[in-house]
Every structure is written in structure tokens, then in C-alpha cells.
Scaffold this motif. Structure first.
Motif, PDB file in Angstrom:
ATOM      1  N   ASN A   1       6.240 -70.657  74.332  1.00 57.06           N
ATOM      2  CA  ASN A   1       6.184 -70.243  72.935  1.00 57.06           C
ATOM      3  C   ASN A   1       5.737 -68.784  72.868  1.00 57.06           C
ATOM      4  OD1 ASN A   1       5.261 -69.816  70.192  1.00 57.06           O
ATOM      5  ND2 ASN A   1       5.313 -72.057  69.956  1.00 57.06           N
ATOM      6  N   VAL A   2       6.515 -67.993  72.197  1.00 58.44           N
ATOM      7  CA  VAL A   2       6.233 -66.550  72.164  1.00 58.44           C
ATOM      8  C   VAL A   2       4.897 -66.266  71.472  1.00 58.44           C
ATOM      9  CG1 VAL A   2       7.453 -66.038  70.002  1.00 58.44           C
ATOM     10  CG2 VAL A   2       7.385 -64.310  71.836  1.00 58.44           C
ATOM     11  N   ASP A   3       4.472 -67.162  70.577  1.00 56.40           N
ATOM     12  CA  ASP A   3       3.191 -66.946  69.891  1.00 56.40           C
ATOM     13  C   ASP A   3       1.999 -67.063  70.839  1.00 56.40           C
ATOM     14  OD1 ASP A   3       4.614 -66.653  67.579  1.00 56.40           O
ATOM     15  OD2 ASP A   3       4.246 -68.699  66.865  1.00 56.40           O
TER      16      ASP A   3
ATOM     17  N   GLY B   1      15.355 -66.359  78.427  1.00 59.92           N
ATOM     18  CA  GLY B   1      15.392 -64.917  78.711  1.00 59.92           C
ATOM     19  C   GLY B   1      14.534 -64.134  77.732  1.00 59.92           C
ATOM     20  N   ALA B   2      14.583 -64.505  76.462  1.00 64.62           N
ATOM     21  CA  ALA B   2      13.807 -63.781  75.448  1.00 64.62           C
ATOM     22  C   ALA B   2      12.308 -63.944  75.682  1.00 64.62           C
ATOM     23  CB  ALA B   2      14.195 -64.288  74.053  1.00 64.62           C
ATOM     24  N   LEU B   3      11.899 -65.164  76.022  1.00 63.38           N
ATOM     25  CA  LEU B   3      10.473 -65.392  76.265  1.00 63.38           C
ATOM     26  C   LEU B   3      10.020 -64.658  77.533  1.00 63.38           C
ATOM     27  CD1 LEU B   3       7.816 -66.726  75.511  1.00 63.38           C
ATOM     28  CD2 LEU B   3       8.602 -68.838  76.604  1.00 63.38           C
ATOM     29  N   ALA B   4      10.870 -64.646  78.548  1.00 63.95           N
ATOM     30  CA  ALA B   4      10.536 -63.914  79.774  1.00 63.95           C
ATOM     31  C   ALA B   4      10.308 -62.432  79.468  1.00 63.95           C
ATOM     32  CB  ALA B   4      11.653 -64.087  80.806  1.00 63.95           C
ATOM     33  N   GLN B   5      11.148 -61.887  78.597  1.00 68.24           N
ATOM     34  CA  GLN B   5      10.969 -60.472  78.225  1.00 68.24           C
ATOM     35  C   GLN B   5       9.625 -60.238  77.549  1.00 68.24           C
ATOM     36  OE1 GLN B   5      14.870 -59.874  76.082  1.00 68.24           O
ATOM     37  NE2 GLN B   5      14.724 -57.886  77.128  1.00 68.24           N
ATOM     38  N   ALA B   6       9.249 -61.141  76.656  1.00 70.90           N
ATOM     39  CA  ALA B   6       7.968 -60.989  75.960  1.00 70.90           C
ATOM     40  C   ALA B   6       6.803 -61.048  76.952  1.00 70.90           C
ATOM     41  CB  ALA B   6       7.816 -62.081  74.897  1.00 70.90           C
ATOM     42  N   ILE B   7       6.907 -61.938  77.915  1.00 71.66           N
ATOM     43  CA  ILE B   7       5.845 -62.056  78.933  1.00 71.66           C
ATOM     44  C   ILE B   7       5.789 -60.780  79.774  1.00 71.66           C
ATOM     45  CG2 ILE B   7       5.188 -63.299  81.046  1.00 71.66           C
ATOM     46  CD1 ILE B   7       6.506 -65.833  79.646  1.00 71.66           C
ATOM     47  N   ALA B   8       6.960 -60.329  80.218  1.00 69.80           N
ATOM     48  CA  ALA B   8       6.999 -59.147  81.089  1.00 69.80           C
ATOM     49  C   ALA B   8       6.447 -57.912  80.385  1.00 69.80           C
ATOM     50  CB  ALA B   8       8.436 -58.904  81.560  1.00 69.80           C
ATOM     51  N   ALA B   9       6.589 -57.878  79.051  1.00 69.73           N
ATOM     52  CA  ALA B   9       6.139 -56.707  78.291  1.00 69.73           C
ATOM     53  C   ALA B   9       4.650 -56.758  77.946  1.00 69.73           C
ATOM     54  CB  ALA B   9       6.955 -56.604  76.995  1.00 69.73           C
ATOM     55  N   ALA B  10       4.001 -57.910  78.197  1.00 70.45           N
ATOM     56  CA  ALA B  10       2.614 -58.071  77.737  1.00 70.45           C
ATOM     57  C   ALA B  10       1.632 -57.608  78.812  1.00 70.45           C
ATOM     58  CB  ALA B  10       2.348 -59.538  77.392  1.00 70.45           C
TER      59      ALA B  10
END
Lengths: 369, 369
Positions: free
Chosen positions: B118-120, B158-167
């Protein structure tokens, strides 16, 4: 030992889940209601400690007039005696020499009772009592219909009682007449009929003892599902209910007669929604390791639109209705299917009133043997 | 804490029952067989510690080449790191701030991975890592067919992976692709088909990550029921079986393909016959509080003519065939229906060879949260 899931005075919303918690208002109401009903009947109350395994709760029961507690295991008896409970009945057969030696040692500090359903064990019980220089209260367990342990009613019960009464170190204390199979019969009529048969078995066994020249000081038994029937029979003079304190989803499925005593659901497993993968599905952190599933799935309390539908070891799957979506981090109260083996999974019982944590009671969880 | 049920060097016949015990010959065979098979495949082995909750066993697995262990709970991760396991993956969502803070503290002493669906939650994970000045390995959990936790395969992963990689404080470590629902499908064909679908989901998710410019270091998953299918797919490069060490009655009900790896039953609940009320019925001292019953009743091992047919909290009822009567005090070995939640009931795992107790390993039982 599990981490303390909360501290007294803290907000229930901050509890570390999964956690076992009891609503103290409902719990205290149950505690009082049973104590008053049994006192009014003239019978003794010896609540079953296997439900709670919690010395703090045993003390509350004794403070309200219970003569002591029952338990099922030698380890449980030790936990209760260590906490100062002066009269403990192990409502079970104990046959291993090492366990018998420990049980006899306990009788140096408290009144200890134990069941027997086999004449070959009488000598072992006697030897353990003699070795510890104590007297053990021994009850003949009669099979009054549950087809578990116990001798057949009538003459076999009388013969075993004689063997006990004749053995040094043992006192024939009475008859254990517990119909475990009747507790979850669904209708009051079914339960009444089963306890009717148990009553006949108890009377026949008592008559056999008296015919053998033995007084029967105590006829003990009954559980939360049936105790009003034993109480009304006039045969039992000691009652052993345990689950009434907590209740559970399976007891909710029993129908009760108009005017029967009712007990409130007080026990909950608190759990947190940790994943909301879809609009109609939420995953909480309480599964097979946090509750017993032998009597079915838990119910979700006070939260319309969410239904616990599947468990894996550390997850619960909830169906969530459209219009009442689950929130990540949402805390839920689950009503376990079966209270006793659920309590058995926890080291701590969190007592709450409203949203505030009021008590934290240790459970003698490691008492299997 | 439970009493130690035995001491090393003692006779298994003298054990205090009920007790959890492992046949060390069968256990060691299982340990070696899995280590060799996974090593030969080129994949990494990260066995699941939720099955055993036992640091001594985790060390044996690491000594045979495992990269570390999985677990399901923050409390379990602490127990393993405290025991010196250097690489622990919590294969679960962790969202409570207090648990995240503890998990991040662990990353000061070991490599710690955790799942996210979950992106949140990414921001919470990041804040916890930053506060502890550590980097957490975060895996995207993909729902590859089990309908439990996890994002949908492909673009959402893929979208969630991007959010994790950017955090800040987080490293995108790969994909968790575990098909829990496939482990107990009864035939090899059913399991093969389910893992076929999971493979497509894993590939689609990996492709989505790569399309977003992210490498996918690890695709991890698999269990004892299916790992040969994941291994053969060439997609998973890390495998997480756990139950292979012990096995249970439910895994016995799986049929396996000719030539498939087989694991021996090594885990038993030892129990004592404490009542023999009739010729065809015996009662043992292991019931609902001594084993998990979510996957059915236990089997009686190596004792023809006795069948466990019913459980209550502290009793097991055995049907005994005429011609093989039960003996009061007879010790039986039960094969639990489901190993993981059974192990969860004990503080000690007794290791035996033949009739001799060889080891006594503590289980980190109180690790629910």
C-alpha cells in the motif's frame, strides 16, 4: 513470555495487537450474576479455572464466595496454589508418578482434590499422598453421558469409592458428574434432557456409595451451558462453570429459555487491519495462532459490514461490504469461536473499561502438563 | 514459561506429557534434503521461521547455506536477531508505528526486510527507517493468486516499487510472490497449475518494475507444497519453505509426483493415555490446548488399532480396536493436523533419537505481535 501489550491507564487504541482483552463491565456483571445465582440456590460454587488460567481472576471468584477453583492440569493447580488459592480440585485423571508427586506436595499448602476412574490408580494416588504425608481428596469420576473419562454409573462408582475410602492418605470426597457433551447442545430442551439422564446417573452412583456405607459429601459438576439444570435438580451441591466469565461465539449459538440467566460477551481478541488490498477485502493480524478455531470462525463485534471469513496462521481475511470500507490501521474486536483454548494462547489479559486500559493480568499460559 | 518436559540424556518414556518432540534423524534428513535441492537449483534458500520460531533451528538452516530466515511478526524478527541471525525478512505487512520503530531498530544489528502492499504505508516505513538512521529492504507483495494481502500484478506492483525506491531510508529489494493458497491443493497438477498462474503474475510485475527503470534483485516466495514448481520456473531466485522440517497430517494428504522430493514426518505431540474407561475407548492428555485443529484431527503414529476421534480442551478421545487394547500410561505419538500453529503452543521442542532425549530447544512462543 509475550510482550506486555499495553500499560494500565493507556488508551485501548494504542494496544499492541493481536491482544486478548476483557471488557471489565461485562466481565464483572458475569462474575456477580453467577455468584449470586449459585449462592441463592444453596450450592457451592467452584468455578473452572481452566477457562481463565488467571490467578487474579480466581481471587475475584473466591472473594465473591467461591469455595475455590477447579482446574484440569497439575501445572494449573501449582499456579493457583502459588497465588494463594486454598482449595483446588483437578477435575481430571492424574496418573503419571511425577505429576502425582507434585500434586501431593501441593496438598501441604492447600486442599487438593483429584479425580479417579480406575481402581489401578488408587494405589498410585495413595502412595503419592503417603510419601508427601498429606491427605488427598479423591472424587470418583462418573461417566454421566459424555463418553469421555469416568466409570459407569451405579455399582462401579460405589466399588471405586470403597477402594478410595480404604486407601491410606486418601479421603473419598464425592462424585464428579460433569456432562461436558451437553454444554453446547443448542436448545434448552436438549440440554434439559441430557442433564436429566446425568441426574439419574448421579443418583444411582450416590445410592451405590451409600449402600456401601459411604457418605457422599459432594456431587460436583456442571458448566456454563447447563448449570441451571444441575442447580434445579437438587442433586449437585457444587457447580463448576467457567466460560460464563467470558462467553464466546459458540455459546452465542445456544438458545436459552425465557427467564434463564444470561451472560454478556466480555472476551475479545483485538486485531488491526494491516492490509486493504481491495474494496471488499481487508486483512487483519489475528489468525490461527491468535485464536482457537475448533468451534468455528470468530465474529466481528460492534462493526457492521465486516465478516471474518478465513484464517491463516498470522492473518485473518475479512469480507467487507460496499458502503463500509475498512481503514488501514482500523482496530477490530473479534469474538473467538471458543474461549478456553483462545485464552490458552496468551500471557496477558488486558482489562478495559470504555476506551481505557484498566488492568493487565498475567495468564498462567504455560500450564499444559 | 512451560516446565522443561525432559532433560537431555533422559529416556523419552519419562517425558512429561503433553510435549512437542522432533525425531532428529527425520528432521536432519529434511534439513539436508531441502538445502541440497535448493543449492543445486541455484536459488537462495530463506526458510520460513514462522514454522519453528526456534533460533537453534534457524542457526542449523543458516549453517547449511540459508541466506537467513523469513518470519511473520516483528516479535519473531527480534527473537531471531537477538540469537544472531543476520538477515531476516518479515514476510508480512507491518503498519503500526510502534512495531515499525522496533523493526527499524533491528536494522541497526541485522539486514531487515519487510513487505509493503500500500503506497500509504511507504511514508511510514521511510519515517521509521530515517528515525533509526537505517535502511530497510522493502519488497512489494504481489497477490499471485492467494487473495490475501498484496497489490495486483503488473502495473500496480511497478508503481508501488517506484514509490519505495524514491523514499529515503528504503531500498526496493524485490517482489514477494507467495501463493499460500496453492500449498495444500491435493494433486501435483493442481499445484502446478496454480504456480503457473503465479509465475505469470510474477513476470508481469517484474516487467512493470523494469519498465519503470528499476532492477528487481529478488523474487521470493514458495512453500513446502509447491517449491519445486517455483524452482523449476526459473523466475523465483529465493525460496521460503518452512513446514518441510516437520511435516504434518495435512501435508500427508497432498499427493506428490513420482520423483518429487519427499520429506519425512518428524514432529510429534507426545501424549499419555490417562483413562481407559471401556475396552474400545481410551483418553489421552492432549486436546485442543496441545495441538491445532484447523486442519483436522491428529493421526496416531506407529500404533495400529488406535484412532484419535475427538478432542476437548485437555483430552483426546481415542477409538481403540478390539485386539489392541490401550494401556493406562501408554505413551502415544500424535501427528498434528497442522504443524505451525501446533508449534506455537509450546515453549520447548524436545529432540530425540530412538528412545533418548538428545536436545531441548526453546521456542520463541510468545511472538504474536
Amino acid at each position: 513470555m509475550q510482550r506486555r501489550p499495553a500499560e494500565t491507564g493507556s488508551d485501548l487504541a494504542d494496544i499492541d495487537t493481536p491482544a486478548l482483552a476483557v471488557d471489565l463491565d461485562a466481565f464483572t456483571g458475569n462474575l456477580d450474576r453467577m455468584a449470586e445465582a449459585v449462592a441463592a440456590s444453596g450450592a457451592r460454587l467452584r468455578p473452572h479455572g481452566k477457562s481463565h488460567k488467571c490467578p487474579d481472576i480466581a481471587k475475584l471468584q473466591v472473594a465473591r464466595g467461591a469455595v475455590g477453583v477447579c482446574c484440569q492440569k497439575t501445572d494449573e493447580a501449582e499456579a493457583f496454589v502459588d497465588a494463594g488459592i486454598a482449595d483446588v480440585l483437578v477435575t481430571n485423571e492424574v496418573i503419571a508418578p511425577a505429576k502425582l508427586a507434585r500434586l501431593a506436595q501441593l496438598a501441604r499448602r492447600a486442599r487438593i482434590g483429584v479425580l479417579c476412574d480406575n481402581v489401578d490408580v488408587v494405589q498410585r494416588l495413595s502412595a503419592a499422598a503417603m510419601a508427601a504425608d498429606v491427605t488427598l481428596d479423591v472424587y470418583v469420576e462418573v461417566d454421566v453421558g459424555a463418553a469421555r473419562c469416568g466409570v459407569a454409573p451405579g455399582a462401579p462408582a460405589g466399588a471405586l469409592a470403597q477402594a478410595i475410602a480404604a486407601a491410606p492418605g486418601l479421603r473419598f470426597a464425592g462424585l464428579q458428574c460433569y456432562q461436558g457433551g451437553a454444554q453446547h447442545l443448542r436448545t434448552p430442551d436438549e440440554r434439559h434432557a441430557a442433564i436429566g439422564l446425568a441426574t439419574e446417573a448421579a443418583i444411582a452412583s450416590s445410592v451405590a456409595c451409600v449402600a456401601a456405607g459411604l457418605a457422599v459429601p459432594i456431587i460436583t459438576g456442571a458448566g456454563t451451558g447447563t448449570f441451571e439444570h444441575e442447580m434445579a435438580s437438587g442433586v449437585w451441591n457444587e457447580l463448576q462453570p467457567g466460560s460464563y466469565l467470558f462467553m464466546d461465539a459458540d455459546y452465542v449459538r445456544n438458545t436459552v429459555a425465557p427467564g434463564a440467566l444470561r451472560f454478556a460477551q466480555s472476551l475479545f481478541v483485538l486485531t488491526t487491519v494491516m492490509s486493504v488490498p481491495t474494496l471488499d477485502r481487508a486483512i487483519c493480524d489475528a489468525g490461527l495462532k491468535s485464536m482457537a478455531f475448533d468451534s468455528g470462525l470468530p465474529l466481528v463485534a460492534d462493526r457492521p459490514g465486516a465478516h471474518y471469513v478465513k484464517a491463516s496462521d498470522e492473518h485473518g481475511v475479512l469480507d467487507v461490504e460496499v458502503g463500509s470500507p475498512a481503514r488501514l490501521g482500523e482496530q477490530l474486536r473479534l469474538i473467538p469461536g471458543h474461549c478456553d483454548p483462545t485464552v490458552n494462547l496468551y500471557d496477558w489479559l488486558v482489562g478495559f473499561r470504555g476506551s481505557r486500559v484498566e488492568s493487565l493480568w498475567p495468564i498462567a499460559r504455560g500450564t499444559l502438563g
